[in-house]
Structures are given as structure tokens and as C-alpha cells.
Design an enzyme around this catalytic site. Structure first.
Site, PDB file in Angstrom:
ATOM      1  CG  ASP A 135      -4.080   3.436   0.683  1.00 58.86           C
ATOM      2  OD1 ASP A 135      -5.087   2.515   0.846  1.00 58.86           O
ATOM      3  OD2 ASP A 135      -3.352   3.053  -0.573  1.00 58.86           O
ATOM      4  CE  LYS A 140      -2.426   8.285   3.407  1.00 60.17           C
ATOM      5  NZ  LYS A 140      -1.547   8.513   2.227  1.00 60.17           N
TER       6      LYS A 140
END
Length: 226
Positions: free
Chosen positions: A167, A149
Site C-alpha cells: 500500500d 494488493k
């Protein structure tokens, strides 16, 4: 409302801000600096360089983009590059960051890797190869605190358009729309599944993954940030 309809519905509202942000990202990757302007969503604008963007992505993990933006505006490139660990920690605490000491330590450590990371970005054009190298614990390019991420976030913010940033906002959207199975945590395997789902959605909408992320973030937060 399905995912395609929902994204299509908000495109006219925020397209100019999404396009502006993508241009800011591309300039950062191309020229090594950019001017971010977050108005009308946050009354903040400032210049940013590559290392301050890397630091922003370290700061925002398990925190918020708004807090990261405020700290980045305050410190600037020079602050992230030159302040001691203690000075950074003091700034992060003042702004209310939950992991002030840990993030200060990671940013100071990242300074040593940064020249190597910068040269990797300049010579390697495959964003997924770069992401793997930034996130893999065995890689000489590994940035502490970066998983898929955070690495995707950094690369998107310097102009790579073909990576998803999974996210909590994006994963929630995908699960609500039935595009990702219900999961409690995002493992690397789940991350790549979610990215695949977003690739299909982006293709149908004629958007890049980088743009789609900003649109979904807007659906969830009513802001176009980064």
C-alpha cells in the site's frame, strides 16, 4: 537509519500487538471467525468472519484501515452477507466512505463468488496461486475490486503469512530506504519487485512478510491495525 535498524528499533515496543494480530488472523483462517481487539490503537473490538474480512478488504482499497474497521465492527458478518446494496451504501455514506455506492455493489457481487473462493482457500495451499486467481480478470474466482494488493491483504488477514501488501505506507517506506526505485504507481511488475525487496528484509529480520507489514505500518502510522 536503514530499514533493518528502523524495524529492529520498534519491535520491542509493539511485538506483543503484532503477535496478537497474527494469532487473530490465523484463527480466522483456521476456524472461519476471530475476535479482533485493536486496543490501545483504536477503542474497538469485535467478532469477524471470512466474508466480513473479504468485505473489509474491498472497503479499505483507496480508503483507510480505520474506516474499514469501524464499518466492519458496525455491520458484522450478517450485515455484509444480508443487507441490500442500498442498505450497505447508506451505512458506508453515514461513515463517510468516498466510494459508498461502488463498494456496496462490489460486496453484493462478491457474495455470489464467496462459496467458490472459500473452497479454493480450503483446498489450495499456495498463497501466490490463490492471489493470482482472486486478482486475474479472466479467473472464475476473480473478486471485483481485487488486484494484487487487495488479494494479498485478504489472504494475510486469514492467516497466509508469505505475501506482501504494497500500500502507500509500505511503498513509501521502501522508496525512502532505497529498496524500491521511485515510482508514481504500483503496476503488477513493480508490486512483485517490492515484494521481493520485502522478502529479503523479512529474511534478514527473521520475520514473516505478514509480520513485517504490521511493523512497517506501525512505523508509518503509530498503529497496529490490519
Amino acid at each position: 537509519m536503514d530499514a533493518i535498524q528502523e524495524v529492529k528499533r520498534i519491535i520491542p515496543e509493539v511485538q506483543k500487538y503484532v503477535n496478537q494480530r497474527m494469532e487473530e488472523f490465523e484463527r480466522l483462517g483456521r476456524e472461519g471467525w476471530t475476535h479482533f481487539d485493536f486496543r490501545p490503537f483504536l477503542d474497538i473490538d469485535y467478532d469477524a468472519g471470512l466474508f466480513s474480512e473479504l468485505s473489509f478488504c474491498i472497503l479499505t482499497a483507496n480508503s483507510s484501515a480505520t474506516l474499514g474497521i469501524k464499518i466492519q465492527a458496525h455491520l458484522g458478518e450478517e450485515g455484509f452477507l444480508n443487507k441490500t446494496k442500498e442498505e450497505l451504501e447508506e451505512v458506508f455514506r453515514k461513515f463517510g466512505h468516498r466510494y459508498a455506492g461502488q463498494r456496496a455493489e462490489r460486496i453484493v457481487e462478491a457474495r455470489e463468488k464467496f462459496p467458490k473462493v472459500k473452497s479454493l482457500i480450503e483446498k489450495e495451499k499456495n498463497s501466490k496461486v490463490i492471489r493470482e486467481l482472486l486478482a486475474d480478470p479472466k479467473s472464475p474466482y476473480k473478486i471485483k475490486g481485487f488486484g494484487y494488493k487487495e488479494a494479498s491483504h485478504f489472504l494475510r488477514n486469514i492467516g497466509f503469512k508469505d505475501l506482501a501488501i504494497i500500500d502507500r505506507h509500505i511503498s513509501r517506506f521502501l522508496m525512502e530506504k532505497g529498496l524500491l526505485r521511485q515510482v508514481k504507481s504500483i503496476t503488477p511488475k513493480v508490486y512483485l519487485e517490492a515484494e521481493k525487496a520485502l522478502e529479503s528484509l523479512a529474511k534478514e529480520l527473521g520475520l514473516s512478510l505478514g509480520e513485517l507489514d504490521l511493523y512497517i505500518f506501525y512505523i508509518k502510522t503509530k498503529k497496529v491495525l490490519k
